[in-house]
Design an enzyme around this catalytic site. Structure first.
Site, PDB file in Angstrom:
ATOM      1  CB  THR A 202     -10.037  23.386  10.642  1.00 35.64           C
ATOM      2  OG1 THR A 202     -10.117  22.732   9.614  1.00 35.64           O
ATOM      3  CG2 THR A 202      -8.690  23.642  10.672  1.00 35.64           C
ATOM      4  NE  ARG A 230     -14.821  25.196   0.988  1.00 39.10           N
ATOM      5  CZ  ARG A 230     -15.006  25.640   1.997  1.00 39.10           C
ATOM      6  NH1 ARG A 230     -13.729  23.677   2.617  1.00 39.10           N
ATOM      7  NH2 ARG A 230     -15.033  26.121   3.224  1.00 39.10           N
ATOM      8  N   GLY A 232     -10.997  26.337   1.351  1.00 36.56           N
ATOM      9  CA  GLY A 232     -11.537  27.904   2.136  1.00 36.56           C
ATOM     10  C   GLY A 232     -10.816  27.970   2.482  1.00 36.56           C
ATOM     11  CG  ASP A 233     -10.675  29.162   6.733  1.00 31.27           C
ATOM     12  OD1 ASP A 233     -11.139  28.076   6.136  1.00 31.27           O
ATOM     13  OD2 ASP A 233     -10.216  30.095   7.954  1.00 31.27           O
ATOM     14  CB  THR A 252     -11.049  26.452  12.794  1.00 32.82           C
ATOM     15  OG1 THR A 252     -12.516  25.586  12.586  1.00 32.82           O
ATOM     16  CG2 THR A 252     -11.789  26.367  14.155  1.00 32.82           C
ATOM     17  N   GLY A 253     -13.375  27.172  10.399  1.00 37.54           N
ATOM     18  CA  GLY A 253     -14.592  27.816  11.098  1.00 37.54           C
ATOM     19  C   GLY A 253     -15.212  27.400   9.748  1.00 37.54           C
TER      20      GLY A 253
HETATM   21  N1  ASP Z   1     -11.929  26.423   7.625  1.00 40.37           N
HETATM   22  C1  ASP Z   1     -12.488  24.945   6.896  1.00 40.37           C
HETATM   23  C2  ASP Z   1     -12.588  25.177   5.447  1.00 40.37           C
HETATM   24  O1  ASP Z   1     -14.036  25.895   5.192  1.00 40.37           O
HETATM   25  C3  ASP Z   1     -12.808  24.456   7.655  1.00 40.37           C
HETATM   26  C4  ASP Z   1     -13.038  24.125   9.220  1.00 40.37           C
HETATM   27  O2  ASP Z   1     -12.709  25.165   9.882  1.00 40.37           O
HETATM   28  O3  ASP Z   1     -13.181  22.574   9.339  1.00 40.37           O
HETATM   29  O4  ASP Z   1     -11.738  24.418   5.120  1.00 40.37           O
END
Ligand code: ASP
Length: 336
Positions: A202, A230, A232-233, A252-253
């Protein structure tokens, strides 16, 4: 516009004219960017690939810094920095977005302005070349904070943002990752939500400008082989992105953990309420709360005085920062 904060010395009449009795301090400005966290070790990156990543981080910083140094807003600076990374196939955002289970791409992005806490976000868009620009339009040109799916793409068409076919986001590298993830899924009976080799990717940027205004922006393709819509955050205000008048954060995570622990907001809240530095606040959440929960990843954060924090609990994080006229600093591994 460039502004000087005039601080009047105690008990001396303030005329606004610089003299021995007044001290002018420039509002410091600065920018931090990230391109994802994960199992990034020297043995895993070829020198050429490492060089490409560092160059992309530097280009992203340069795009945002140019705006800040000219007196532009932190909002525009973070968007410019993120667009550079969305345009690169190296990162899991825009052009380099990962594949869903169905071999399509669904992109998420969000943006928040600290001074008035306005925000815009889009989730699961399929045809928008630069989702961060659409997030800005949601903020500036709609009464809403978040638009998702087909409706968000429809909004994009109405606003005239650049559209692309979904297969414009295709890359061989990400397709291989999808196949690998599906193979692991078959072997383990369940999908590893962290994706192949636990690389996130991300992208995000946070900045404070010469007016002391903070902004945060994040953009992603989500996680490899995601299913069922789905999200994410990254597009969730308070989880992957947050800014207020004292702090801005982009994360990111492993998104599910970042949502549950309201990571970006928690860092800004701790910075404000516990009266700890931005570094201490970010460390508390990334290196303690998330580690205890099992949530892998990192954040970038900046405060009003352009103090920066870039903690990650993974082996590495693509990252960089530039404060004022100082040289840009770019890092990948944990030991630099
Ligand atoms: N945080 C992002 C998600 O869960 C993924 C990422 O950080 O690459 O969608």
């Amino acid at each position: 516009m460039r502004r000087l904060a005039v601080i009047c010395m105690a008990l001396v009449a303030c005329t606004g004219v610089e003299s021995e009795s007044t001290m002018k301090t420039e509002q410091p400005y600065g920018l931090v960017v990230h391109g994802g966290a994960g199992t990034l070790t020297r043995s895993q990156l070829s020198p050429e690939y490492e060089q490409q990543i560092r160059a992309a981080m530097a280009a992203s910083l340069a795009a945002g810094h140019e705006i800040l140094a000219a007196g532009g807003s932190s909002t525009e600076a973070t968007i410019a920095a993120v667009v550079v990374l969305e345009e690169s196939p190296l990162f899991n955002a825009g052009k380099g977005s990962v594949y869903t289970w169905e071999e399509t791409h669904e992109l998420d992005a969000s943006l928040m302005v600290g001074s008035d806490q306005r925000a815009g976000a889009v989730a699961s868009v399929r045809n928008v070349r630069n989702p961060i620009r659409l997030a800005q339009l949601v903020m500036d040109d709609s009464p809403h904070v978040m638009l998702a799916g087909e409706g968000a793409d429809q909004f994009a068409r109405e606003k005239g943002v650049e559209l692309v076919d979904n297969d414009w986001f295709d890359t061989d590298f990400r397709l291989q990752q999808l196949h690998q993830a599906k193979q692991e899924d078959n072997l383990q009976g369940m999908l590893n939500p962290l994706g192949v080799e636990k690389k996130f990717g991300t992208v995000g940027a946070v900045a404070v400008d010469m007016d002391g205004e903070l902004a945060a922006a994040t953009s992603t393709g989500g996680t490899t082989a995601k299913r069922w819509g789905r999200v994410g955050d990254s597009p969730i205000i308070g989880a992957g992105t947050y800014a207020n008048s004292g702090c801005a954060v982009s994360a990111t995570g492993h998104g599910e953990y970042f949502i549950r622990h309201a990571v970006a907001h928690d860092i800004c809240a701790r910075h404000a309420y516990l009266d700890v530095s931005i570094k201490e606040a970010a460390d508390m959440v990334v290196m303690d709360v998330l580690v205890r929960a099992g949530g892998e990843g990192g954040v970038i954060a900046i405060d009003r005085d352009a103090n920066v924090a870039l903690p990650f609990n993974t082996e590495g994080m693509y990252r960089g920062y530039q404060v004022g006229d100082n040289d840009p600093v770019v890092g990948i591994f944990g030991d630099e």
